[in-house]
Design an enzyme around this catalytic site. Structure first.
Site, PDB file in Angstrom:
ATOM      1  N   ASP A   1      -6.083 153.743   8.287  1.00 32.14           N
ATOM      2  CA  ASP A   1      -6.541 154.462   7.105  1.00 32.14           C
ATOM      3  C   ASP A   1      -6.158 153.621   5.877  1.00 32.14           C
ATOM      4  OD1 ASP A   1      -7.645 156.294   5.400  1.00 32.14           O
ATOM      5  OD2 ASP A   1      -6.686 158.026   6.301  1.00 32.14           O
TER       6      ASP A   1
HETATM    7  C1  BGC Z   1      -8.843 159.008   3.942  1.00 32.46           C
HETATM    8  C2  BGC Z   1      -9.858 158.666   5.016  1.00 32.46           C
HETATM    9  C3  BGC Z   1     -11.014 157.911   4.421  1.00 32.46           C
HETATM   10  C4  BGC Z   1     -10.478 156.659   3.755  1.00 32.46           C
HETATM   11  C5  BGC Z   1     -11.545 155.770   3.179  1.00 32.46           C
HETATM   12  C6  BGC Z   1      -8.466 157.789   3.111  1.00 32.46           C
HETATM   13  O1  BGC Z   1      -7.736 158.135   1.989  1.00 32.46           O
HETATM   14  O2  BGC Z   1      -7.710 159.557   4.536  1.00 32.46           O
HETATM   15  O3  BGC Z   1     -10.275 159.858   5.640  1.00 32.46           O
HETATM   16  O4  BGC Z   1     -11.952 157.616   5.405  1.00 32.46           O
HETATM   17  O5  BGC Z   1      -9.600 157.056   2.705  1.00 32.46           O
HETATM   18  O6  BGC Z   1     -12.084 156.298   2.034  1.00 32.46           O
END
Ligand code: BGC
Length: 747
Positions: free
Chosen positions: A281
């Site tokens: 993530d």
């Molecule tokens: C979130 C993810 C997301 C990623 C990309 C993160 O902060 O937890 O779910 O896909 O950002 O935007």
């Protein structure tokens, strides 16, 4: 007949041989490519470069990195010209001409916004999940996105957590069914066909179990709970061929998910045989330093790579440290090759080598009328009717209605969380739709409050005046979109601002109030429940909220949504979920002693009191699976084909459902079981199957539900899956708290 079997056998063999050769050919291509790649290029494949979700241009630095082959994928680049420009650099100028992937959070629609995932789950409808994600894929592809960070499949039992809005609810079985459908929608039958995009199943794992519902938090969990409740949808995702997986921000029993080899290696790769790639993530890899799991960036890269984390999102520990780690022999080049293999395999499978420039993209339409129709249908099916006193709903279109509340005409808010590309100018609000349904003079609009958190009572007077002039009050309450989703947890999950106060003031006008809630989570409504005649949970319904709501409120459409999360009476009951285990002293209504029943200076005694709260009791406000309809259904006798089953059998149940009301409706028939006595305690009920049946007034239909005995088991604390012989209870019911109990035995 014999000939036919022989023919089928040969055909099957040819088919598997062909598939095997194809796989082999791809693996050969991957290995040949890896042979040619420098260490830097290999590390480059493992780098996902972020541009901000609002970024407009391409930096020279990024172009240069792509030119050198130091980037595997880019996220949040949404200008199609820029995507094609940078892809051209990757394909034509980088040393090995490896195309990039372009990722984006397309969570519940790209431009056509569907209900939030929690709302979609309330449809209990896999076809809807598949169709909506297919539209999302097509619209994304049209805008040069070939990788979505969805589906989010985190089972969640805590409505305080903001991300419950993105989740499929509290049940692992339903979540698994929906997960498979979402993946099929995004990826299609053939991942490489134009219009299909890569799914990314997230967040692996147990993110929905964060302590206290606070985002990013700690998860302390037994292996059996992890495997029985939180992992099933991820396993389903592997079975459905999810191209990619994303790790979660939380730690699991002290080890952050992005460096967790138990999850990433033992479970995902070894047990489930997953062969796609895992992305971290956003910065979750370097956040392992803040967690207190790694001392510095070098240890971060070492732990993440060793654990099996393939592609790093935004942070740069791999780019900075992997080469040194290989030189120091802390990581072998073969380990890196394996990471690259996972990534290239997906690039080949997705066909990006043959189709790097999104061919036929213009044939996929954005906001197509059929997509908007689907947005409306899916919203209709997601609405849950929770209360309908004296059948106040459906409303006649001849009535005069006061349209009040901060969500009645809030174009942005009805779209919900995670709608980077959604556009509020496309939203049709309830007010707009009601003005098209009712004669203009019969609709009196006064928002009363400017937004959901508004604490000013300035607008109350106007709202009261509108109420007085009308026969019915339609109150559109809820949360603004920003109050749920990532990093937006709440400790109090009642209606924010002074919405309750306004409802109480309106109640004095003596006109029935229909409360329509648009929110990203269950809302505690006990204080205002006596003031309202009807309650509709609409979640955040998306672009077509208005027309969908107008149709159900006026009875053009019926309600069929059912809750996929338990609604507490008060936030203090959380965690509250239907599939809890039994204590030795389970709560029950016959012995319940409430706070008001205890005599002053009562003798210290636990007798009469069980596992419950003195002040909130033990039942939720609304249970899992619950939802009303404009018609009613009755369940006939539940017939089991066999009462004693072998391990290789299937539990087969027949029941006749009758529509006993006056109009057509859809019932969601739910099959629950309980393993009565086992080597570890098992839930009081577990959903194992469900089906939906549409019946005309007076119509009856016999339906059959079947569950393989192999699916009646559970994981032990040692992580072993067992189906233990013994007695099981069974219910076929409209929700998790009703139905007549049956018994069967597994040998
Ligand atoms: C979130 C993810 C997301 C990623 C990309 C993160 O902060 O937890 O779910 O896909 O950002 O935007």
């Amino acid at each position: 007949m014999k000939n036919r079997i022989a023919f089928l056998f040969i055909f099957f063999q040819m088919f598997t041989y062909h598939a095997f050769c194809q796989t082999d050919a791809v693996e050969n291509k991957i290995n040949a490519l890896i042979e040619k790649m420098t260490l830097e290029e290999k590390i480059g494949q493992a780098c996902l470069k972020g541009t901000s979700s609002r970024s407009k241009g391409l930096s020279d630095e990024l172009k240069e990195q792509v030119r050198k082959g130091l980037v595997g994928a880019i996220l949040n680049l949404t200008d199609t010209a820029l995507v094609l420009q940078i892809q051209k650099i990757a394909v034509e100028e980088s040393p090995n001409h490896i195309p990039l992937l372009f990722g984006r959070d397309v969570i519940h629609g790209y431009k056509t916004i569907f209900p939030i995932p929690l709302g979609l789950s309330a449809t209990w409808n896999a076809a809807i999940a598949e169709q909506t994600s297919a539209v999302a894929a097509h619209e994304s592809y049209a805008r040069c996105i070939n990788w979505t960070f969805a589906p989010m499949v985190d089972v969640c039992r805590d409505a305080r957590w903001g991300r419950i809005a993105e989740s499929p609810g509290e049940d692992p079985y339903l979540a698994s069914v929906l997960t498979k459908a979402y993946i099929k929608g995004y990826q299609g039958e053939d991942l490489s066909a134009p219009g299909n995009i890569l799914a990314c199943t997230k967040h692996f794992a147990a993110y929905g179990a964060v302590e206290g519902g606070r985002d990013y938090n700690t998860v302390n969990i037994s292996e059996s709970l992890l495997r029985n409740v939180y992992l099933p949808p991820f396993k389903a995702a592997v079975e459905a061929g999810s191209a990619t997986f994303m790790t979660s921000f939380n730690d699991v029993n002290g080890v952050p998910a992005s460096g967790n080899s138990f999850l990433l290696k033992d479970v995902l790769r070894e047990e489930w045989k997953y062969d796609g790639f895992v992305v971290s993530d956003w910065n979750s890899v370097t956040e392992m330093i803040t967690h207190g799991y790694c001392a510095d960036e070098k240890e971060v890269a070492l732990k993440a790579a060793t654990a099996g984390m393939d592609m790093e999102m935004t942070s740069q520990s791999y780019a900075h440290q992997l080469k040194v780690l290989i030189q120091e022999k802390k990581i072998t080049e073969e380990q890196l090759n394996e990471i690259v293999r996972h990534i290239l395999r997906i690039k080949f499978r997705a066909g990006v080598f043959e189709n790097p420039y999104f061919k036929e993209k213009d044939s996929f339409k954005i906001l197509d009328p059929a997509s908007l129709e689907l947005a409306k249908t899916s919203a209709v099916k997601s609405f849950v009717l929770l209360k309908n006193e004296k059948q106040i709903l459906p409303l006649s279109t001849n009535k005069t209605v006061a349209v009040i509340g901060p969500l009645a005409h809030a174009h942005k808010e009805q779209l919900g969380t995670w709608i980077f590309d959604g556009d509020k100018t496309n939203s049709i609000t309830p007010l707009t739709a009601l003005l098209q349904t009712y004669a203009t003079a019969n609709v009196k609009y006064a928002a009363g409050l400017k937004y959901s958190r508004d604490e000013s009572e300035e607008g109350f007077k106007e709202a009261l005046a509108a109420a007085k002039k009308s026969e019915v009050i339609l109150f559109f309450a809820g949360e603004e979109a920003i109050l749920s989703g990532e990093a937006h947890s709440r400790a109090d999950i009642s209606l924010p601002g002074v919405q309750e106060k306004l409802i109480q003031a309106l109640a004095k006008a003596g006109k029935p109030i229909i409360l329509v809630i648009m929110a990203g989570r269950p809302i505690t409504i006990d204080r205002i429940l006596p003031n309202v005649a009807a309650v509709v949970m609409a979640w955040h319904p998306g672009t077509m909220a208005g027309p969908a709501l107008a149709d159900v409120l006026t009875g053009k459409e019926n309600f069929s949504g059912r809750l996929t999360v338990t609604w507490p009476k008060t936030v203090g009951q959380i965690p509250i979920y239907y599939n809890h285990t039994n204590t030795g002293r389970p709560a029950d209504s016959t012995s319940f002693v409430g706070i008001k029943d205890i005599p002053v200076e009562a003798w210290q005694s636990s007798l009469g009191n069980n596992s419950h709260y003195l002040d909130a009791g033990f039942t939720p406000r609304y249970t899992f699976g619950y939802g009303m309809s404009y018609t009613s259904f009755s369940y006939g006798d539940i017939l089991l084909k066999k009462n004693t089953l072998d391990q290789s059998d299937s539990l087969k149940v027949t029941v006749t459902i009758t529509n006993t009301g006056a109009r057509t409706g859809t019932e969601t028939v739910q099959l629950y079981i309980q393993d009565v006595s086992a080597s570890i305690v098992r839930p009081v009920r577990e959903l194992k199957a469900f089906t939906q049946v549409e019946l005309k007034a007076g119509e009856s239909r016999e339906i059959q539900l079947s569950v393989p005995v192999a699916e009646l088991g559970f994981y032990t604390n040692e992580g072993k899956y067992v189906v233990e012989p013994g007695t099981f209870n069974l219910w076929v019911a409209p929700d998790a708290a009703s139905g007549a109990k049956q018994v069967f035995t597994v040998k």
